[in-house]
Design an enzyme around this catalytic site. Structure first.
Site, PDB file in Angstrom:
ATOM      1  N   GLY A 106       4.858  -0.872   2.591  1.00  0.00           N
ATOM      2  CA  GLY A 106       5.837  -1.634   1.534  1.00  0.00           C
ATOM      3  C   GLY A 106       6.456  -2.520   2.207  1.00  0.00           C
ATOM      4  O   GLY A 106       6.000  -3.781   2.434  1.00  0.00           O
ATOM      5  N   SER A 107       7.594  -2.016   2.789  1.00  0.00           N
ATOM      6  CA  SER A 107       8.394  -3.235   3.483  1.00  0.00           C
ATOM      7  C   SER A 107       7.963  -3.639   4.775  1.00  0.00           C
ATOM      8  O   SER A 107       7.871  -4.903   5.012  1.00  0.00           O
ATOM      9  CB  SER A 107       9.894  -2.788   3.758  1.00  0.00           C
ATOM     10  OG  SER A 107      10.819  -2.419   2.687  1.00  0.00           O
ATOM     11  N   GLU A 138       0.830  -1.322  -0.027  1.00  0.00           N
ATOM     12  CA  GLU A 138      -0.061  -0.257  -0.175  1.00  0.00           C
ATOM     13  C   GLU A 138       1.006   1.193  -0.167  1.00  0.00           C
ATOM     14  O   GLU A 138       2.067   1.053   0.207  1.00  0.00           O
ATOM     15  CB  GLU A 138      -0.839  -0.082   1.060  1.00  0.00           C
ATOM     16  CG  GLU A 138      -1.937  -1.178   1.153  1.00  0.00           C
ATOM     17  CD  GLU A 138      -2.729  -1.217   2.182  1.00  0.00           C
ATOM     18  OE1 GLU A 138      -3.026  -0.258   3.391  1.00  0.00           O
ATOM     19  OE2 GLU A 138      -3.721  -2.092   2.506  1.00  0.00           O
ATOM     20  N   GLU A 189       9.253  -7.437  -4.349  1.00  0.00           N
ATOM     21  CA  GLU A 189       9.028  -8.889  -3.722  1.00  0.00           C
ATOM     22  C   GLU A 189       9.996  -8.809  -2.432  1.00  0.00           C
ATOM     23  O   GLU A 189      10.673  -9.880  -2.202  1.00  0.00           O
ATOM     24  CB  GLU A 189       9.473  -9.956  -4.634  1.00  0.00           C
ATOM     25  CG  GLU A 189       8.334  -9.835  -5.974  1.00  0.00           C
ATOM     26  CD  GLU A 189       8.025 -11.195  -6.333  1.00  0.00           C
ATOM     27  OE1 GLU A 189       8.118 -12.028  -5.913  1.00  0.00           O
ATOM     28  OE2 GLU A 189       7.091 -11.214  -7.358  1.00  0.00           O
TER      29      GLU A 189
HETATM   30  N1  CAA Z   1       6.207 -18.136   5.379  1.00  0.00           N
HETATM   31  C1  CAA Z   1       5.106 -18.310   6.551  1.00  0.00           C
HETATM   32  N2  CAA Z   1       4.757 -17.625   7.489  1.00  0.00           N
HETATM   33  C2  CAA Z   1       5.836 -16.401   7.572  1.00  0.00           C
HETATM   34  C3  CAA Z   1       6.897 -16.068   6.927  1.00  0.00           C
HETATM   35  C4  CAA Z   1       7.169 -17.124   5.872  1.00  0.00           C
HETATM   36  N3  CAA Z   1       8.089 -16.792   4.964  1.00  0.00           N
HETATM   37  N4  CAA Z   1       7.543 -15.282   7.459  1.00  0.00           N
HETATM   38  C5  CAA Z   1       6.991 -14.765   8.630  1.00  0.00           C
HETATM   39  N5  CAA Z   1       5.650 -15.461   8.640  1.00  0.00           N
HETATM   40  C6  CAA Z   1       4.725 -15.459   9.929  1.00  0.00           C
HETATM   41  C7  CAA Z   1       5.585 -15.453  11.246  1.00  0.00           C
HETATM   42  O1  CAA Z   1       5.814 -17.060  11.589  1.00  0.00           O
HETATM   43  C8  CAA Z   1       4.463 -14.893  11.996  1.00  0.00           C
HETATM   44  O2  CAA Z   1       3.538 -15.797  12.333  1.00  0.00           O
HETATM   45  P1  CAA Z   1       2.706 -15.645  13.786  1.00  0.00           P
HETATM   46  O3  CAA Z   1       2.039 -14.421  13.911  1.00  0.00           O
HETATM   47  O4  CAA Z   1       1.993 -16.968  13.721  1.00  0.00           O
HETATM   48  O5  CAA Z   1       3.879 -15.701  14.828  1.00  0.00           O
HETATM   49  C9  CAA Z   1       3.753 -13.726  11.243  1.00  0.00           C
HETATM   50  O6  CAA Z   1       4.119 -14.223   9.701  1.00  0.00           O
HETATM   51  C10 CAA Z   1       4.543 -12.225  11.363  1.00  0.00           C
HETATM   52  O7  CAA Z   1       5.900 -12.445  10.923  1.00  0.00           O
HETATM   53  P2  CAA Z   1       6.893 -11.552  11.240  1.00  0.00           P
HETATM   54  O8  CAA Z   1       6.829 -11.131  12.779  1.00  0.00           O
HETATM   55  O9  CAA Z   1       8.252 -12.069  10.980  1.00  0.00           O
HETATM   56  O10 CAA Z   1       6.498 -10.190  10.563  1.00  0.00           O
HETATM   57  P3  CAA Z   1       7.012  -8.707  10.295  1.00  0.00           P
HETATM   58  O11 CAA Z   1       5.907  -7.666  10.650  1.00  0.00           O
HETATM   59  O12 CAA Z   1       8.276  -8.729  11.322  1.00  0.00           O
HETATM   60  O13 CAA Z   1       7.569  -8.869   8.876  1.00  0.00           O
HETATM   61  C11 CAA Z   1       9.076  -8.773   6.951  1.00  0.00           C
HETATM   62  C12 CAA Z   1       8.412  -9.254   8.265  1.00  0.00           C
HETATM   63  C13 CAA Z   1       9.949  -9.721   6.743  1.00  0.00           C
HETATM   64  C14 CAA Z   1       9.724  -7.364   6.905  1.00  0.00           C
HETATM   65  C15 CAA Z   1       7.855  -8.671   5.936  1.00  0.00           C
HETATM   66  O14 CAA Z   1       6.920  -7.769   6.332  1.00  0.00           O
HETATM   67  C16 CAA Z   1       8.187  -8.715   4.401  1.00  0.00           C
HETATM   68  O15 CAA Z   1       8.628  -9.608   4.056  1.00  0.00           O
HETATM   69  N6  CAA Z   1       8.115  -7.383   4.077  1.00  0.00           N
HETATM   70  C17 CAA Z   1       8.325  -7.150   2.603  1.00  0.00           C
HETATM   71  C18 CAA Z   1       7.209  -7.317   1.806  1.00  0.00           C
HETATM   72  C19 CAA Z   1       7.371  -7.405   0.345  1.00  0.00           C
HETATM   73  O16 CAA Z   1       8.018  -8.532   0.059  1.00  0.00           O
HETATM   74  N7  CAA Z   1       6.304  -7.044  -0.399  1.00  0.00           N
HETATM   75  C20 CAA Z   1       6.663  -7.357  -1.937  1.00  0.00           C
HETATM   76  C21 CAA Z   1       5.020  -7.159  -2.376  1.00  0.00           C
HETATM   77  S1  CAA Z   1       4.832  -7.799  -4.038  1.00  0.00           S
HETATM   78  C22 CAA Z   1       5.755  -6.690  -5.084  1.00  0.00           C
HETATM   79  O17 CAA Z   1       6.781  -6.455  -4.836  1.00  0.00           O
HETATM   80  C23 CAA Z   1       5.024  -6.473  -6.498  1.00  0.00           C
HETATM   81  C24 CAA Z   1       4.924  -7.508  -7.401  1.00  0.00           C
HETATM   82  O18 CAA Z   1       3.965  -8.315  -7.305  1.00  0.00           O
HETATM   83  C25 CAA Z   1       5.992  -7.853  -8.145  1.00  0.00           C
END
Ligand code: CAA
Length: 378
Positions: free
Chosen positions: A137-138, A133, A359
């Site tokens: 993002g991150s 949104e 991503e």
């Molecule tokens: N697989 C399954 N579950 C997962 C996971 C994974 N890889 N990573 C985290 N989770 C789960 C955790 O186990 C946790 O579960 P519980 O609540 O049950 O404990 C929950 O998700 C929350 O995890 P975190 O506490 O690690 O979450 P966070 O808020 O600290 O976020 C982050 C972690 C890695 C920064 C994440 O927000 C992230 O990946 N951010 C980047 C987002 C992204 O990649 N966006 C791209 C969008 S798409 C795009 O780019 C455009 C396109 O289509 C080409």
């Protein structure tokens, strides 16, 4: 050069067939129009429909759902071929595969039968994935779009950003909050057809690279989504998205390898035409780094196919390959100077820049890797 195509890699028939099909379509359907689409920002509708007809929208899905059952390795091989020809078309195919796989993994049987064949058989040019949104993002868990339950349906409101194939996709996988106080545990995933009243894709962004790929916002204004189109239980949408992105990051890494392969071929052209002297480092460093990146990509894909946790490996290959492709494209541009292929080198450099951002940025990949190694994973 195709380091991954050697017999040594032990690819099976389905994987090699996916690669061969992608290579053929890349040459016939994608490459001839790449430069023109880059200039005009022309969306590759015909090319994407052709990939769908050839079964490349469900590379990793079972045959009874219209897929090719070629696994994540077959998918990586196909993406690399497509991205070497047109990275903008490749990203449309990558995101479509990501959505189809998420439905296969988290959907019930009715959802799988209803939606997946329409994606894999090429009814639409693409499917879209909608997590980010304007202010999330991150920190994807900070998303603000809401889904409020009203009897047998939900009402979705909010603005989503950076939606690949926005305005062209037939179906969007949309993450919205059903319980904002619960943050990541309050996010749910919804399958929303492009025709849903209240859903609007905005004008595509004017981008630096991947200019043939339409990237839009999705505005959701009172969009009614039947409860039957919620993907998985309420509250697991963040996990659906993270799981999809683990696989998506292997795809981005294969895309980066494809772009780097095309750039490396430009480097080879210069060396063949003008001599190797003084260009040894450009060639050798690029060849070694491309090989390293591709092996990392294959390892993450093989782990995914083996059904073991591969979040760390996906983040590592995404981080390495995105940065590697930037270096190889830089070298291709440097080596060409004002020579004839400058335009191609310049486009490849622009196209690969997003690999370090979408991503999950390189910073997010480092965060994931650091957390995983501290947890003692791998
Ligand atoms: N697989 C399954 N579950 C997962 C996971 C994974 N890889 N990573 C985290 N989770 C789960 C955790 O186990 C946790 O579960 P519980 O609540 O049950 O404990 C929950 O998700 C929350 O995890 P975190 O506490 O690690 O979450 P966070 O808020 O600290 O976020 C982050 C972690 C890695 C920064 C994440 O927000 C992230 O990946 N951010 C980047 C987002 C992204 O990649 N966006 C791209 C969008 S798409 C795009 O780019 C455009 C396109 O289509 C080409």
């Amino acid at each position: 050069m195709r380091p991954g195509a050697r017999d040594l890699d032990g690819f099976n028939d389905a994987q090699l067939a996916a690669q061969a099909r992608a290579r053929d379509l890349a040459a016939r359907l994608l490459a001839p129009g790449t430069a023109a689409r880059d200039r005009s920002e022309g969306f590759p509708t015909e090319a994407l429909l052709g990939l769908g007809e050839a079964g490349l929208m469900g590379v990793n899905l079972p045959a009874d759902l219209g897929g090719r059952a070629a696994g994540a390795v077959g998918y990586a091989l196909a993406v690399r071929e497509l991205a070497a020809a047109c990275a903008g078309t490749a990203v449309g195919m990558m995101v479509t595969n990501m959505v189809a796989e998420a439905i296969d993994k988290f959907g019930d049987d009715a959802q799988r039968r209803r939606w997946i064949p329409r994606i894999t058989k090429g009814e639409w040019p693409a499917a879209g994935f909608s997590l980010s949104e304007p202010d999330a993002g991150s920190d994807a868990g900070g998303l603000k779009a809401t889904a409020v339950r009203r009897g047998d349906h939900y009402v979705l409101d909010g603005t989503k950003s950076w939606v690949t194939s926005g305005g062209h996709a037939g179906l969007y996988l949309v993450m919205a909050s059903t319980d904002p106080a619960a943050r990541t545990r309050g996010i749910s995933a919804f399958l929303v057809p492009a025709t849903a009243p209240g859903l609007t894709a905005t004008k595509p962004e004017d981008k630096m690279g991947l200019r043939s790929s339409a990237t839009t916002q999705l505005v959701l204004e009172g969009v009614r989504v039947p409860v039957a189109d919620r993907l998985g239980p309420e509250g697991i949408g963040f996990k659906v998205a993270m799981n999809a992105l683990d696989g998506g990051r292997v795809g981005v890494s294969a895309q980066a390898c494809g772009i780097a392969t095309a750039a490396f071929e430009l480097l080879l052209d210069v060396a063949r035409r003008e001599g190797v002297a003084g260009r040894e480092a450009l060639l050798a460093d690029s060849a070694a780094e491309l090989e390293a990146g591709w092996l990392m990509c294959l390892r993450a894909a093989r782990m995914k196919d083996a059904g073991v946790r591969f979040s760390k490996e996906a983040a590592m290959t995404k981080l390495y390959c995105s940065e590697m492709a930037g270096r190889v494209c830089e070298r291709a541009l440097q080596a060409h100077g004002t020579a004839g292929e400058l335009a191609a080198a310049e486009r490849l450099l622009r196209d690969t820049r997003i690999n370090r951002i979408y991503e999950g940025t390189s910073e997010v990949q480092r965060l994931v890797i650091a957390r995983e190694v501290l947890r003692g994973v791998g």
